[in-house]
Motif scaffolding. Structure first.
Motif, PDB file in Angstrom:
ATOM      1  N   ILE A   1       0.805  -1.071  -0.024  1.00 10.18           N
ATOM      2  CA  ILE A   1      -0.100   0.027  -0.034  1.00 10.18           C
ATOM      3  C   ILE A   1       0.825   1.116   0.009  1.00 10.18           C
ATOM      4  CG2 ILE A   1      -0.025  -0.150   2.524  1.00 10.18           C
ATOM      5  CD1 ILE A   1      -2.720   1.284  -0.085  1.00 10.18           C
ATOM      6  N   PHE A   2       2.052   1.262   0.805  1.00  8.55           N
ATOM      7  CA  PHE A   2       2.900   2.550   0.625  1.00  8.55           C
ATOM      8  C   PHE A   2       3.552   2.531  -0.622  1.00  8.55           C
ATOM      9  CE2 PHE A   2       3.868   2.047   5.274  1.00  8.55           C
ATOM     10  CZ  PHE A   2       2.524   2.696   5.775  1.00  8.55           C
ATOM     11  N   LEU A   3       3.990   1.597  -1.408  1.00  8.79           N
ATOM     12  CA  LEU A   3       4.499   1.776  -2.736  1.00  8.79           C
ATOM     13  C   LEU A   3       3.383   2.192  -3.543  1.00  8.79           C
ATOM     14  CD1 LEU A   3       6.619  -1.528  -2.925  1.00  8.79           C
ATOM     15  CD2 LEU A   3       7.482   0.904  -3.179  1.00  8.79           C
ATOM     16  N   ILE A   4       2.336   1.593  -3.662  1.00 10.60           N
ATOM     17  CA  ILE A   4       1.079   2.278  -4.484  1.00 10.60           C
ATOM     18  C   ILE A   4       1.010   3.784  -4.081  1.00 10.60           C
ATOM     19  CG2 ILE A   4      -1.228   2.067  -5.038  1.00 10.60           C
ATOM     20  CD1 ILE A   4      -0.902  -0.923  -4.548  1.00 10.60           C
ATOM     21  N   THR A   5       0.922   4.048  -3.097  1.00  8.59           N
ATOM     22  CA  THR A   5       0.679   5.424  -2.412  1.00  8.59           C
ATOM     23  C   THR A   5       1.817   6.176  -3.167  1.00  8.59           C
ATOM     24  OG1 THR A   5      -0.324   4.775  -0.200  1.00  8.59           O
ATOM     25  CG2 THR A   5       0.414   6.900  -0.550  1.00  8.59           C
ATOM     26  N   LEU A   6       2.839   5.879  -3.053  1.00  6.10           N
ATOM     27  CA  LEU A   6       4.019   6.639  -3.552  1.00  6.10           C
ATOM     28  C   LEU A   6       4.125   6.663  -4.916  1.00  6.10           C
ATOM     29  CD1 LEU A   6       7.224   5.231  -1.720  1.00  6.10           C
ATOM     30  CD2 LEU A   6       6.209   7.331  -1.393  1.00  6.10           C
ATOM     31  N   MET A   7       3.384   5.854  -5.829  1.00  3.99           N
ATOM     32  CA  MET A   7       3.342   5.919  -7.160  1.00  3.99           C
ATOM     33  C   MET A   7       2.066   7.069  -7.515  1.00  3.99           C
ATOM     34  SD  MET A   7       3.556   2.143  -8.946  1.00  3.99           S
ATOM     35  CE  MET A   7       2.926   1.192  -7.746  1.00  3.99           C
ATOM     36  N   SER A   8       0.986   6.882  -6.670  1.00  6.72           N
ATOM     37  CA  SER A   8       0.104   7.950  -6.829  1.00  6.72           C
ATOM     38  C   SER A   8       0.821   9.302  -6.255  1.00  6.72           C
ATOM     39  CB  SER A   8      -1.164   7.556  -5.925  1.00  6.72           C
ATOM     40  OG  SER A   8      -0.862   7.887  -4.551  1.00  6.72           O
ATOM     41  N   VAL A   9       1.402   9.436  -5.497  1.00  3.92           N
ATOM     42  CA  VAL A   9       1.869  10.811  -5.267  1.00  3.92           C
ATOM     43  C   VAL A   9       2.730  11.288  -6.479  1.00  3.92           C
ATOM     44  CG1 VAL A   9       3.194  12.274  -3.801  1.00  3.92           C
ATOM     45  CG2 VAL A   9       1.520  10.794  -2.715  1.00  3.92           C
ATOM     46  N   HIS A  10       3.591  10.504  -6.874  1.00  2.00           N
ATOM     47  CA  HIS A  10       4.547  10.840  -8.175  1.00  2.00           C
ATOM     48  C   HIS A  10       3.730  11.198  -9.201  1.00  2.00           C
ATOM     49  CE1 HIS A  10       7.531   9.385 -11.235  1.00  2.00           C
ATOM     50  NE2 HIS A  10       7.880  10.551 -10.994  1.00  2.00           N
ATOM     51  N   ARG A  11       2.453  10.361  -9.427  1.00  2.00           N
ATOM     52  CA  ARG A  11       1.754  10.814 -10.678  1.00  2.00           C
ATOM     53  C   ARG A  11       1.196  12.063 -10.500  1.00  2.00           C
ATOM     54  NH1 ARG A  11       0.024   5.068 -10.137  1.00  2.00           N
ATOM     55  NH2 ARG A  11       0.635   4.036 -12.138  1.00  2.00           N
ATOM     56  N   LEU A  12       0.563  12.275  -9.150  1.00  2.00           N
ATOM     57  CA  LEU A  12       0.037  13.567  -8.862  1.00  2.00           C
ATOM     58  C   LEU A  12       1.015  14.864  -9.151  1.00  2.00           C
ATOM     59  CD1 LEU A  12      -2.341  15.451  -7.727  1.00  2.00           C
ATOM     60  CD2 LEU A  12      -1.180  15.113  -5.407  1.00  2.00           C
ATOM     61  N   VAL A  13       2.200  14.555  -8.867  1.00  2.00           N
ATOM     62  CA  VAL A  13       3.088  15.626  -8.866  1.00  2.00           C
ATOM     63  C   VAL A  13       3.614  15.976 -10.300  1.00  2.00           C
ATOM     64  CG1 VAL A  13       5.363  16.558  -8.617  1.00  2.00           C
ATOM     65  CG2 VAL A  13       4.278  15.308  -6.584  1.00  2.00           C
TER      66      VAL A  13
END
Length: 365
Positions: free
Chosen positions: A119-131
């Protein structure tokens, strides 16, 4: 709750507990059989699928993006935990734990760590996409390689620390079910009700509610930004993004619902009929919901394959690597470099920056 035996094998460090919350956790024949079947399918699909992703990145990918590094970590975590499912298949099939107390603690500790890591890796991916989509000019600065490596190392340390309750609160014990059959189970042991509430509430809040809220918020902002641009090739990308969110929530939500049911049961008196009902629901559903959670670790390769299907004919076994490199050819035949954010023609500079950054981070054709 009665009928617990106190006759322990002298050579083993098994324990008993006066009033545990999970008596005979594998005594439900239907639940354990279904759980074993699900895990068997997960093993056959998840191990080769995640190994293929790891091989595609390490052996065939020519360049690494931030998303590629995160996917590699996710595939390593998922592939490792998939290889361990054989122990849980045997546990559910035999309805008895035969691997000893140290393996009981270790295996469930690793499962818990995989839950947080995923879940943390998926969260990091989503934050990266957002930026990348909303602030494309800042993505290079905020996601430099050294920063990403430090974040990943910190994340793994945090994951290992957060999973410690699985070591503390899980042991092998002897139980007797309603048919007076004695069995060894690897189950949580909590001396006090507040220990139950702490472990399961902590898992659900820290491992689902908070990170999933970040994921959903990120994707809402991403989709809002994409819809504001004139780049109309993002329809399939939007579906891909939503598929990631829905897939994760679908497979993990039942597990965390059972966690909350377990927590709710502890607020009632021991002799309460409501508590007995909630305990029964939790015990009879735990095997199936845990098995469903395992599916999320083998579903990612399927999702990536579906997303990269347009590369299969042209690139063969390297199709996954081409997806992770983020290089593709649009319908008009124009090449776009999805790592520099430049395009040869067809969109304005602003739209191409947002669109290509989105594509770099997992938004495929």
């Amino acid at each position: 709750m009665n009928g617990r035996t106190t006759l322990l094998p002298p050579t083993e460090n098994f324990t008993t507990l006066g009033n545990p919350e999970d008596d005979s956790v594998v005594s439900n024949d239907f639940s354990t059989a279904l759980g074993a079947l699900i895990l068997g399918l997960v093993f056959l699909l998840g191990v080769p699928g995640n190994l293929f992703i790891i091989w595609s990145i390490l052996a065939r990918a020519k360049r690494y993006s931030v998303t590629t590094m995160l996917i590699l970590n996710l595939a390593c975590a998922d592939g490792f935990i998939m290889a361990l499912t054989i122990f849980f298949i045997i546990y559910l099939a035999k309805q008895q734990w035969v691997f000893g107390n140290p393996m009981c603690k270790l295996l469930f500790y690793l499962c818990n760590a995989n839950m947080y890591a995923s879940i943390f890796l998926i969260t990091l991916m989503s934050v990266h996409r957002l930026v990348a989509v909303v602030f494309p000019l800042k993505v290079t600065f905020l996601f430099r390689k050294k920063i990403v490596l430090r974040v990943l190392i910190s994340m793994w340390v945090l994951v290992m620390v957060m999973s410690v309750p699985s070591l503390v609160f899980r042991n092998v014990r002897l139980d007797k079910d309603e048919m007076n059959k004695t069995r060894l189970v690897c189950a949580p042991e909590h001396e006090l009700p507040r220990h139950v509430r702490f472990q399961y509430a902590f898992e659900t809040v820290a491992g689902f509610i908070l990170p999933y809220a970040v994921i959903v918020t990120s994707y809402v902002l991403i989709l809002k930004r994409l819809r504001q641009t004139k780049f109309r090739r993002n329809v399939r990308s939007e579906k891909f993004i939503l598929a990631i969110v829905v897939m994760f929530g679908l497979f993990w939500l039942p597990y965390h619902v059972i966690n909350m049911i377990q927590v709710a049961a502890e607020w009632y008196n021991e002799n309460s009929s409501t508590r007995e009902t909630l305990d029964y629901i939790a015990k009879s559903s735990r095997a199936v919901t845990s098995a469903l959670a395992f599916i999320s670790s083998c579903a990612n390769p399927v999702l990536y394959t579906f997303a990269a299907k347009s590369y299969i004919r042209q690139n063969g076994f390297a199709f996954m690597a081409r997806l992770f490199e983020g290089i593709s050819q649009d319908q008009s035949g124009n090449k776009k470099n999805r790592f520099t954010g430049k395009t040869t023609m067809g969109t304005s500079n602003a739209d191409s920056n947002s669109a290509n950054c989105a594509a770099q981070n997992g938004d495929v054709e």
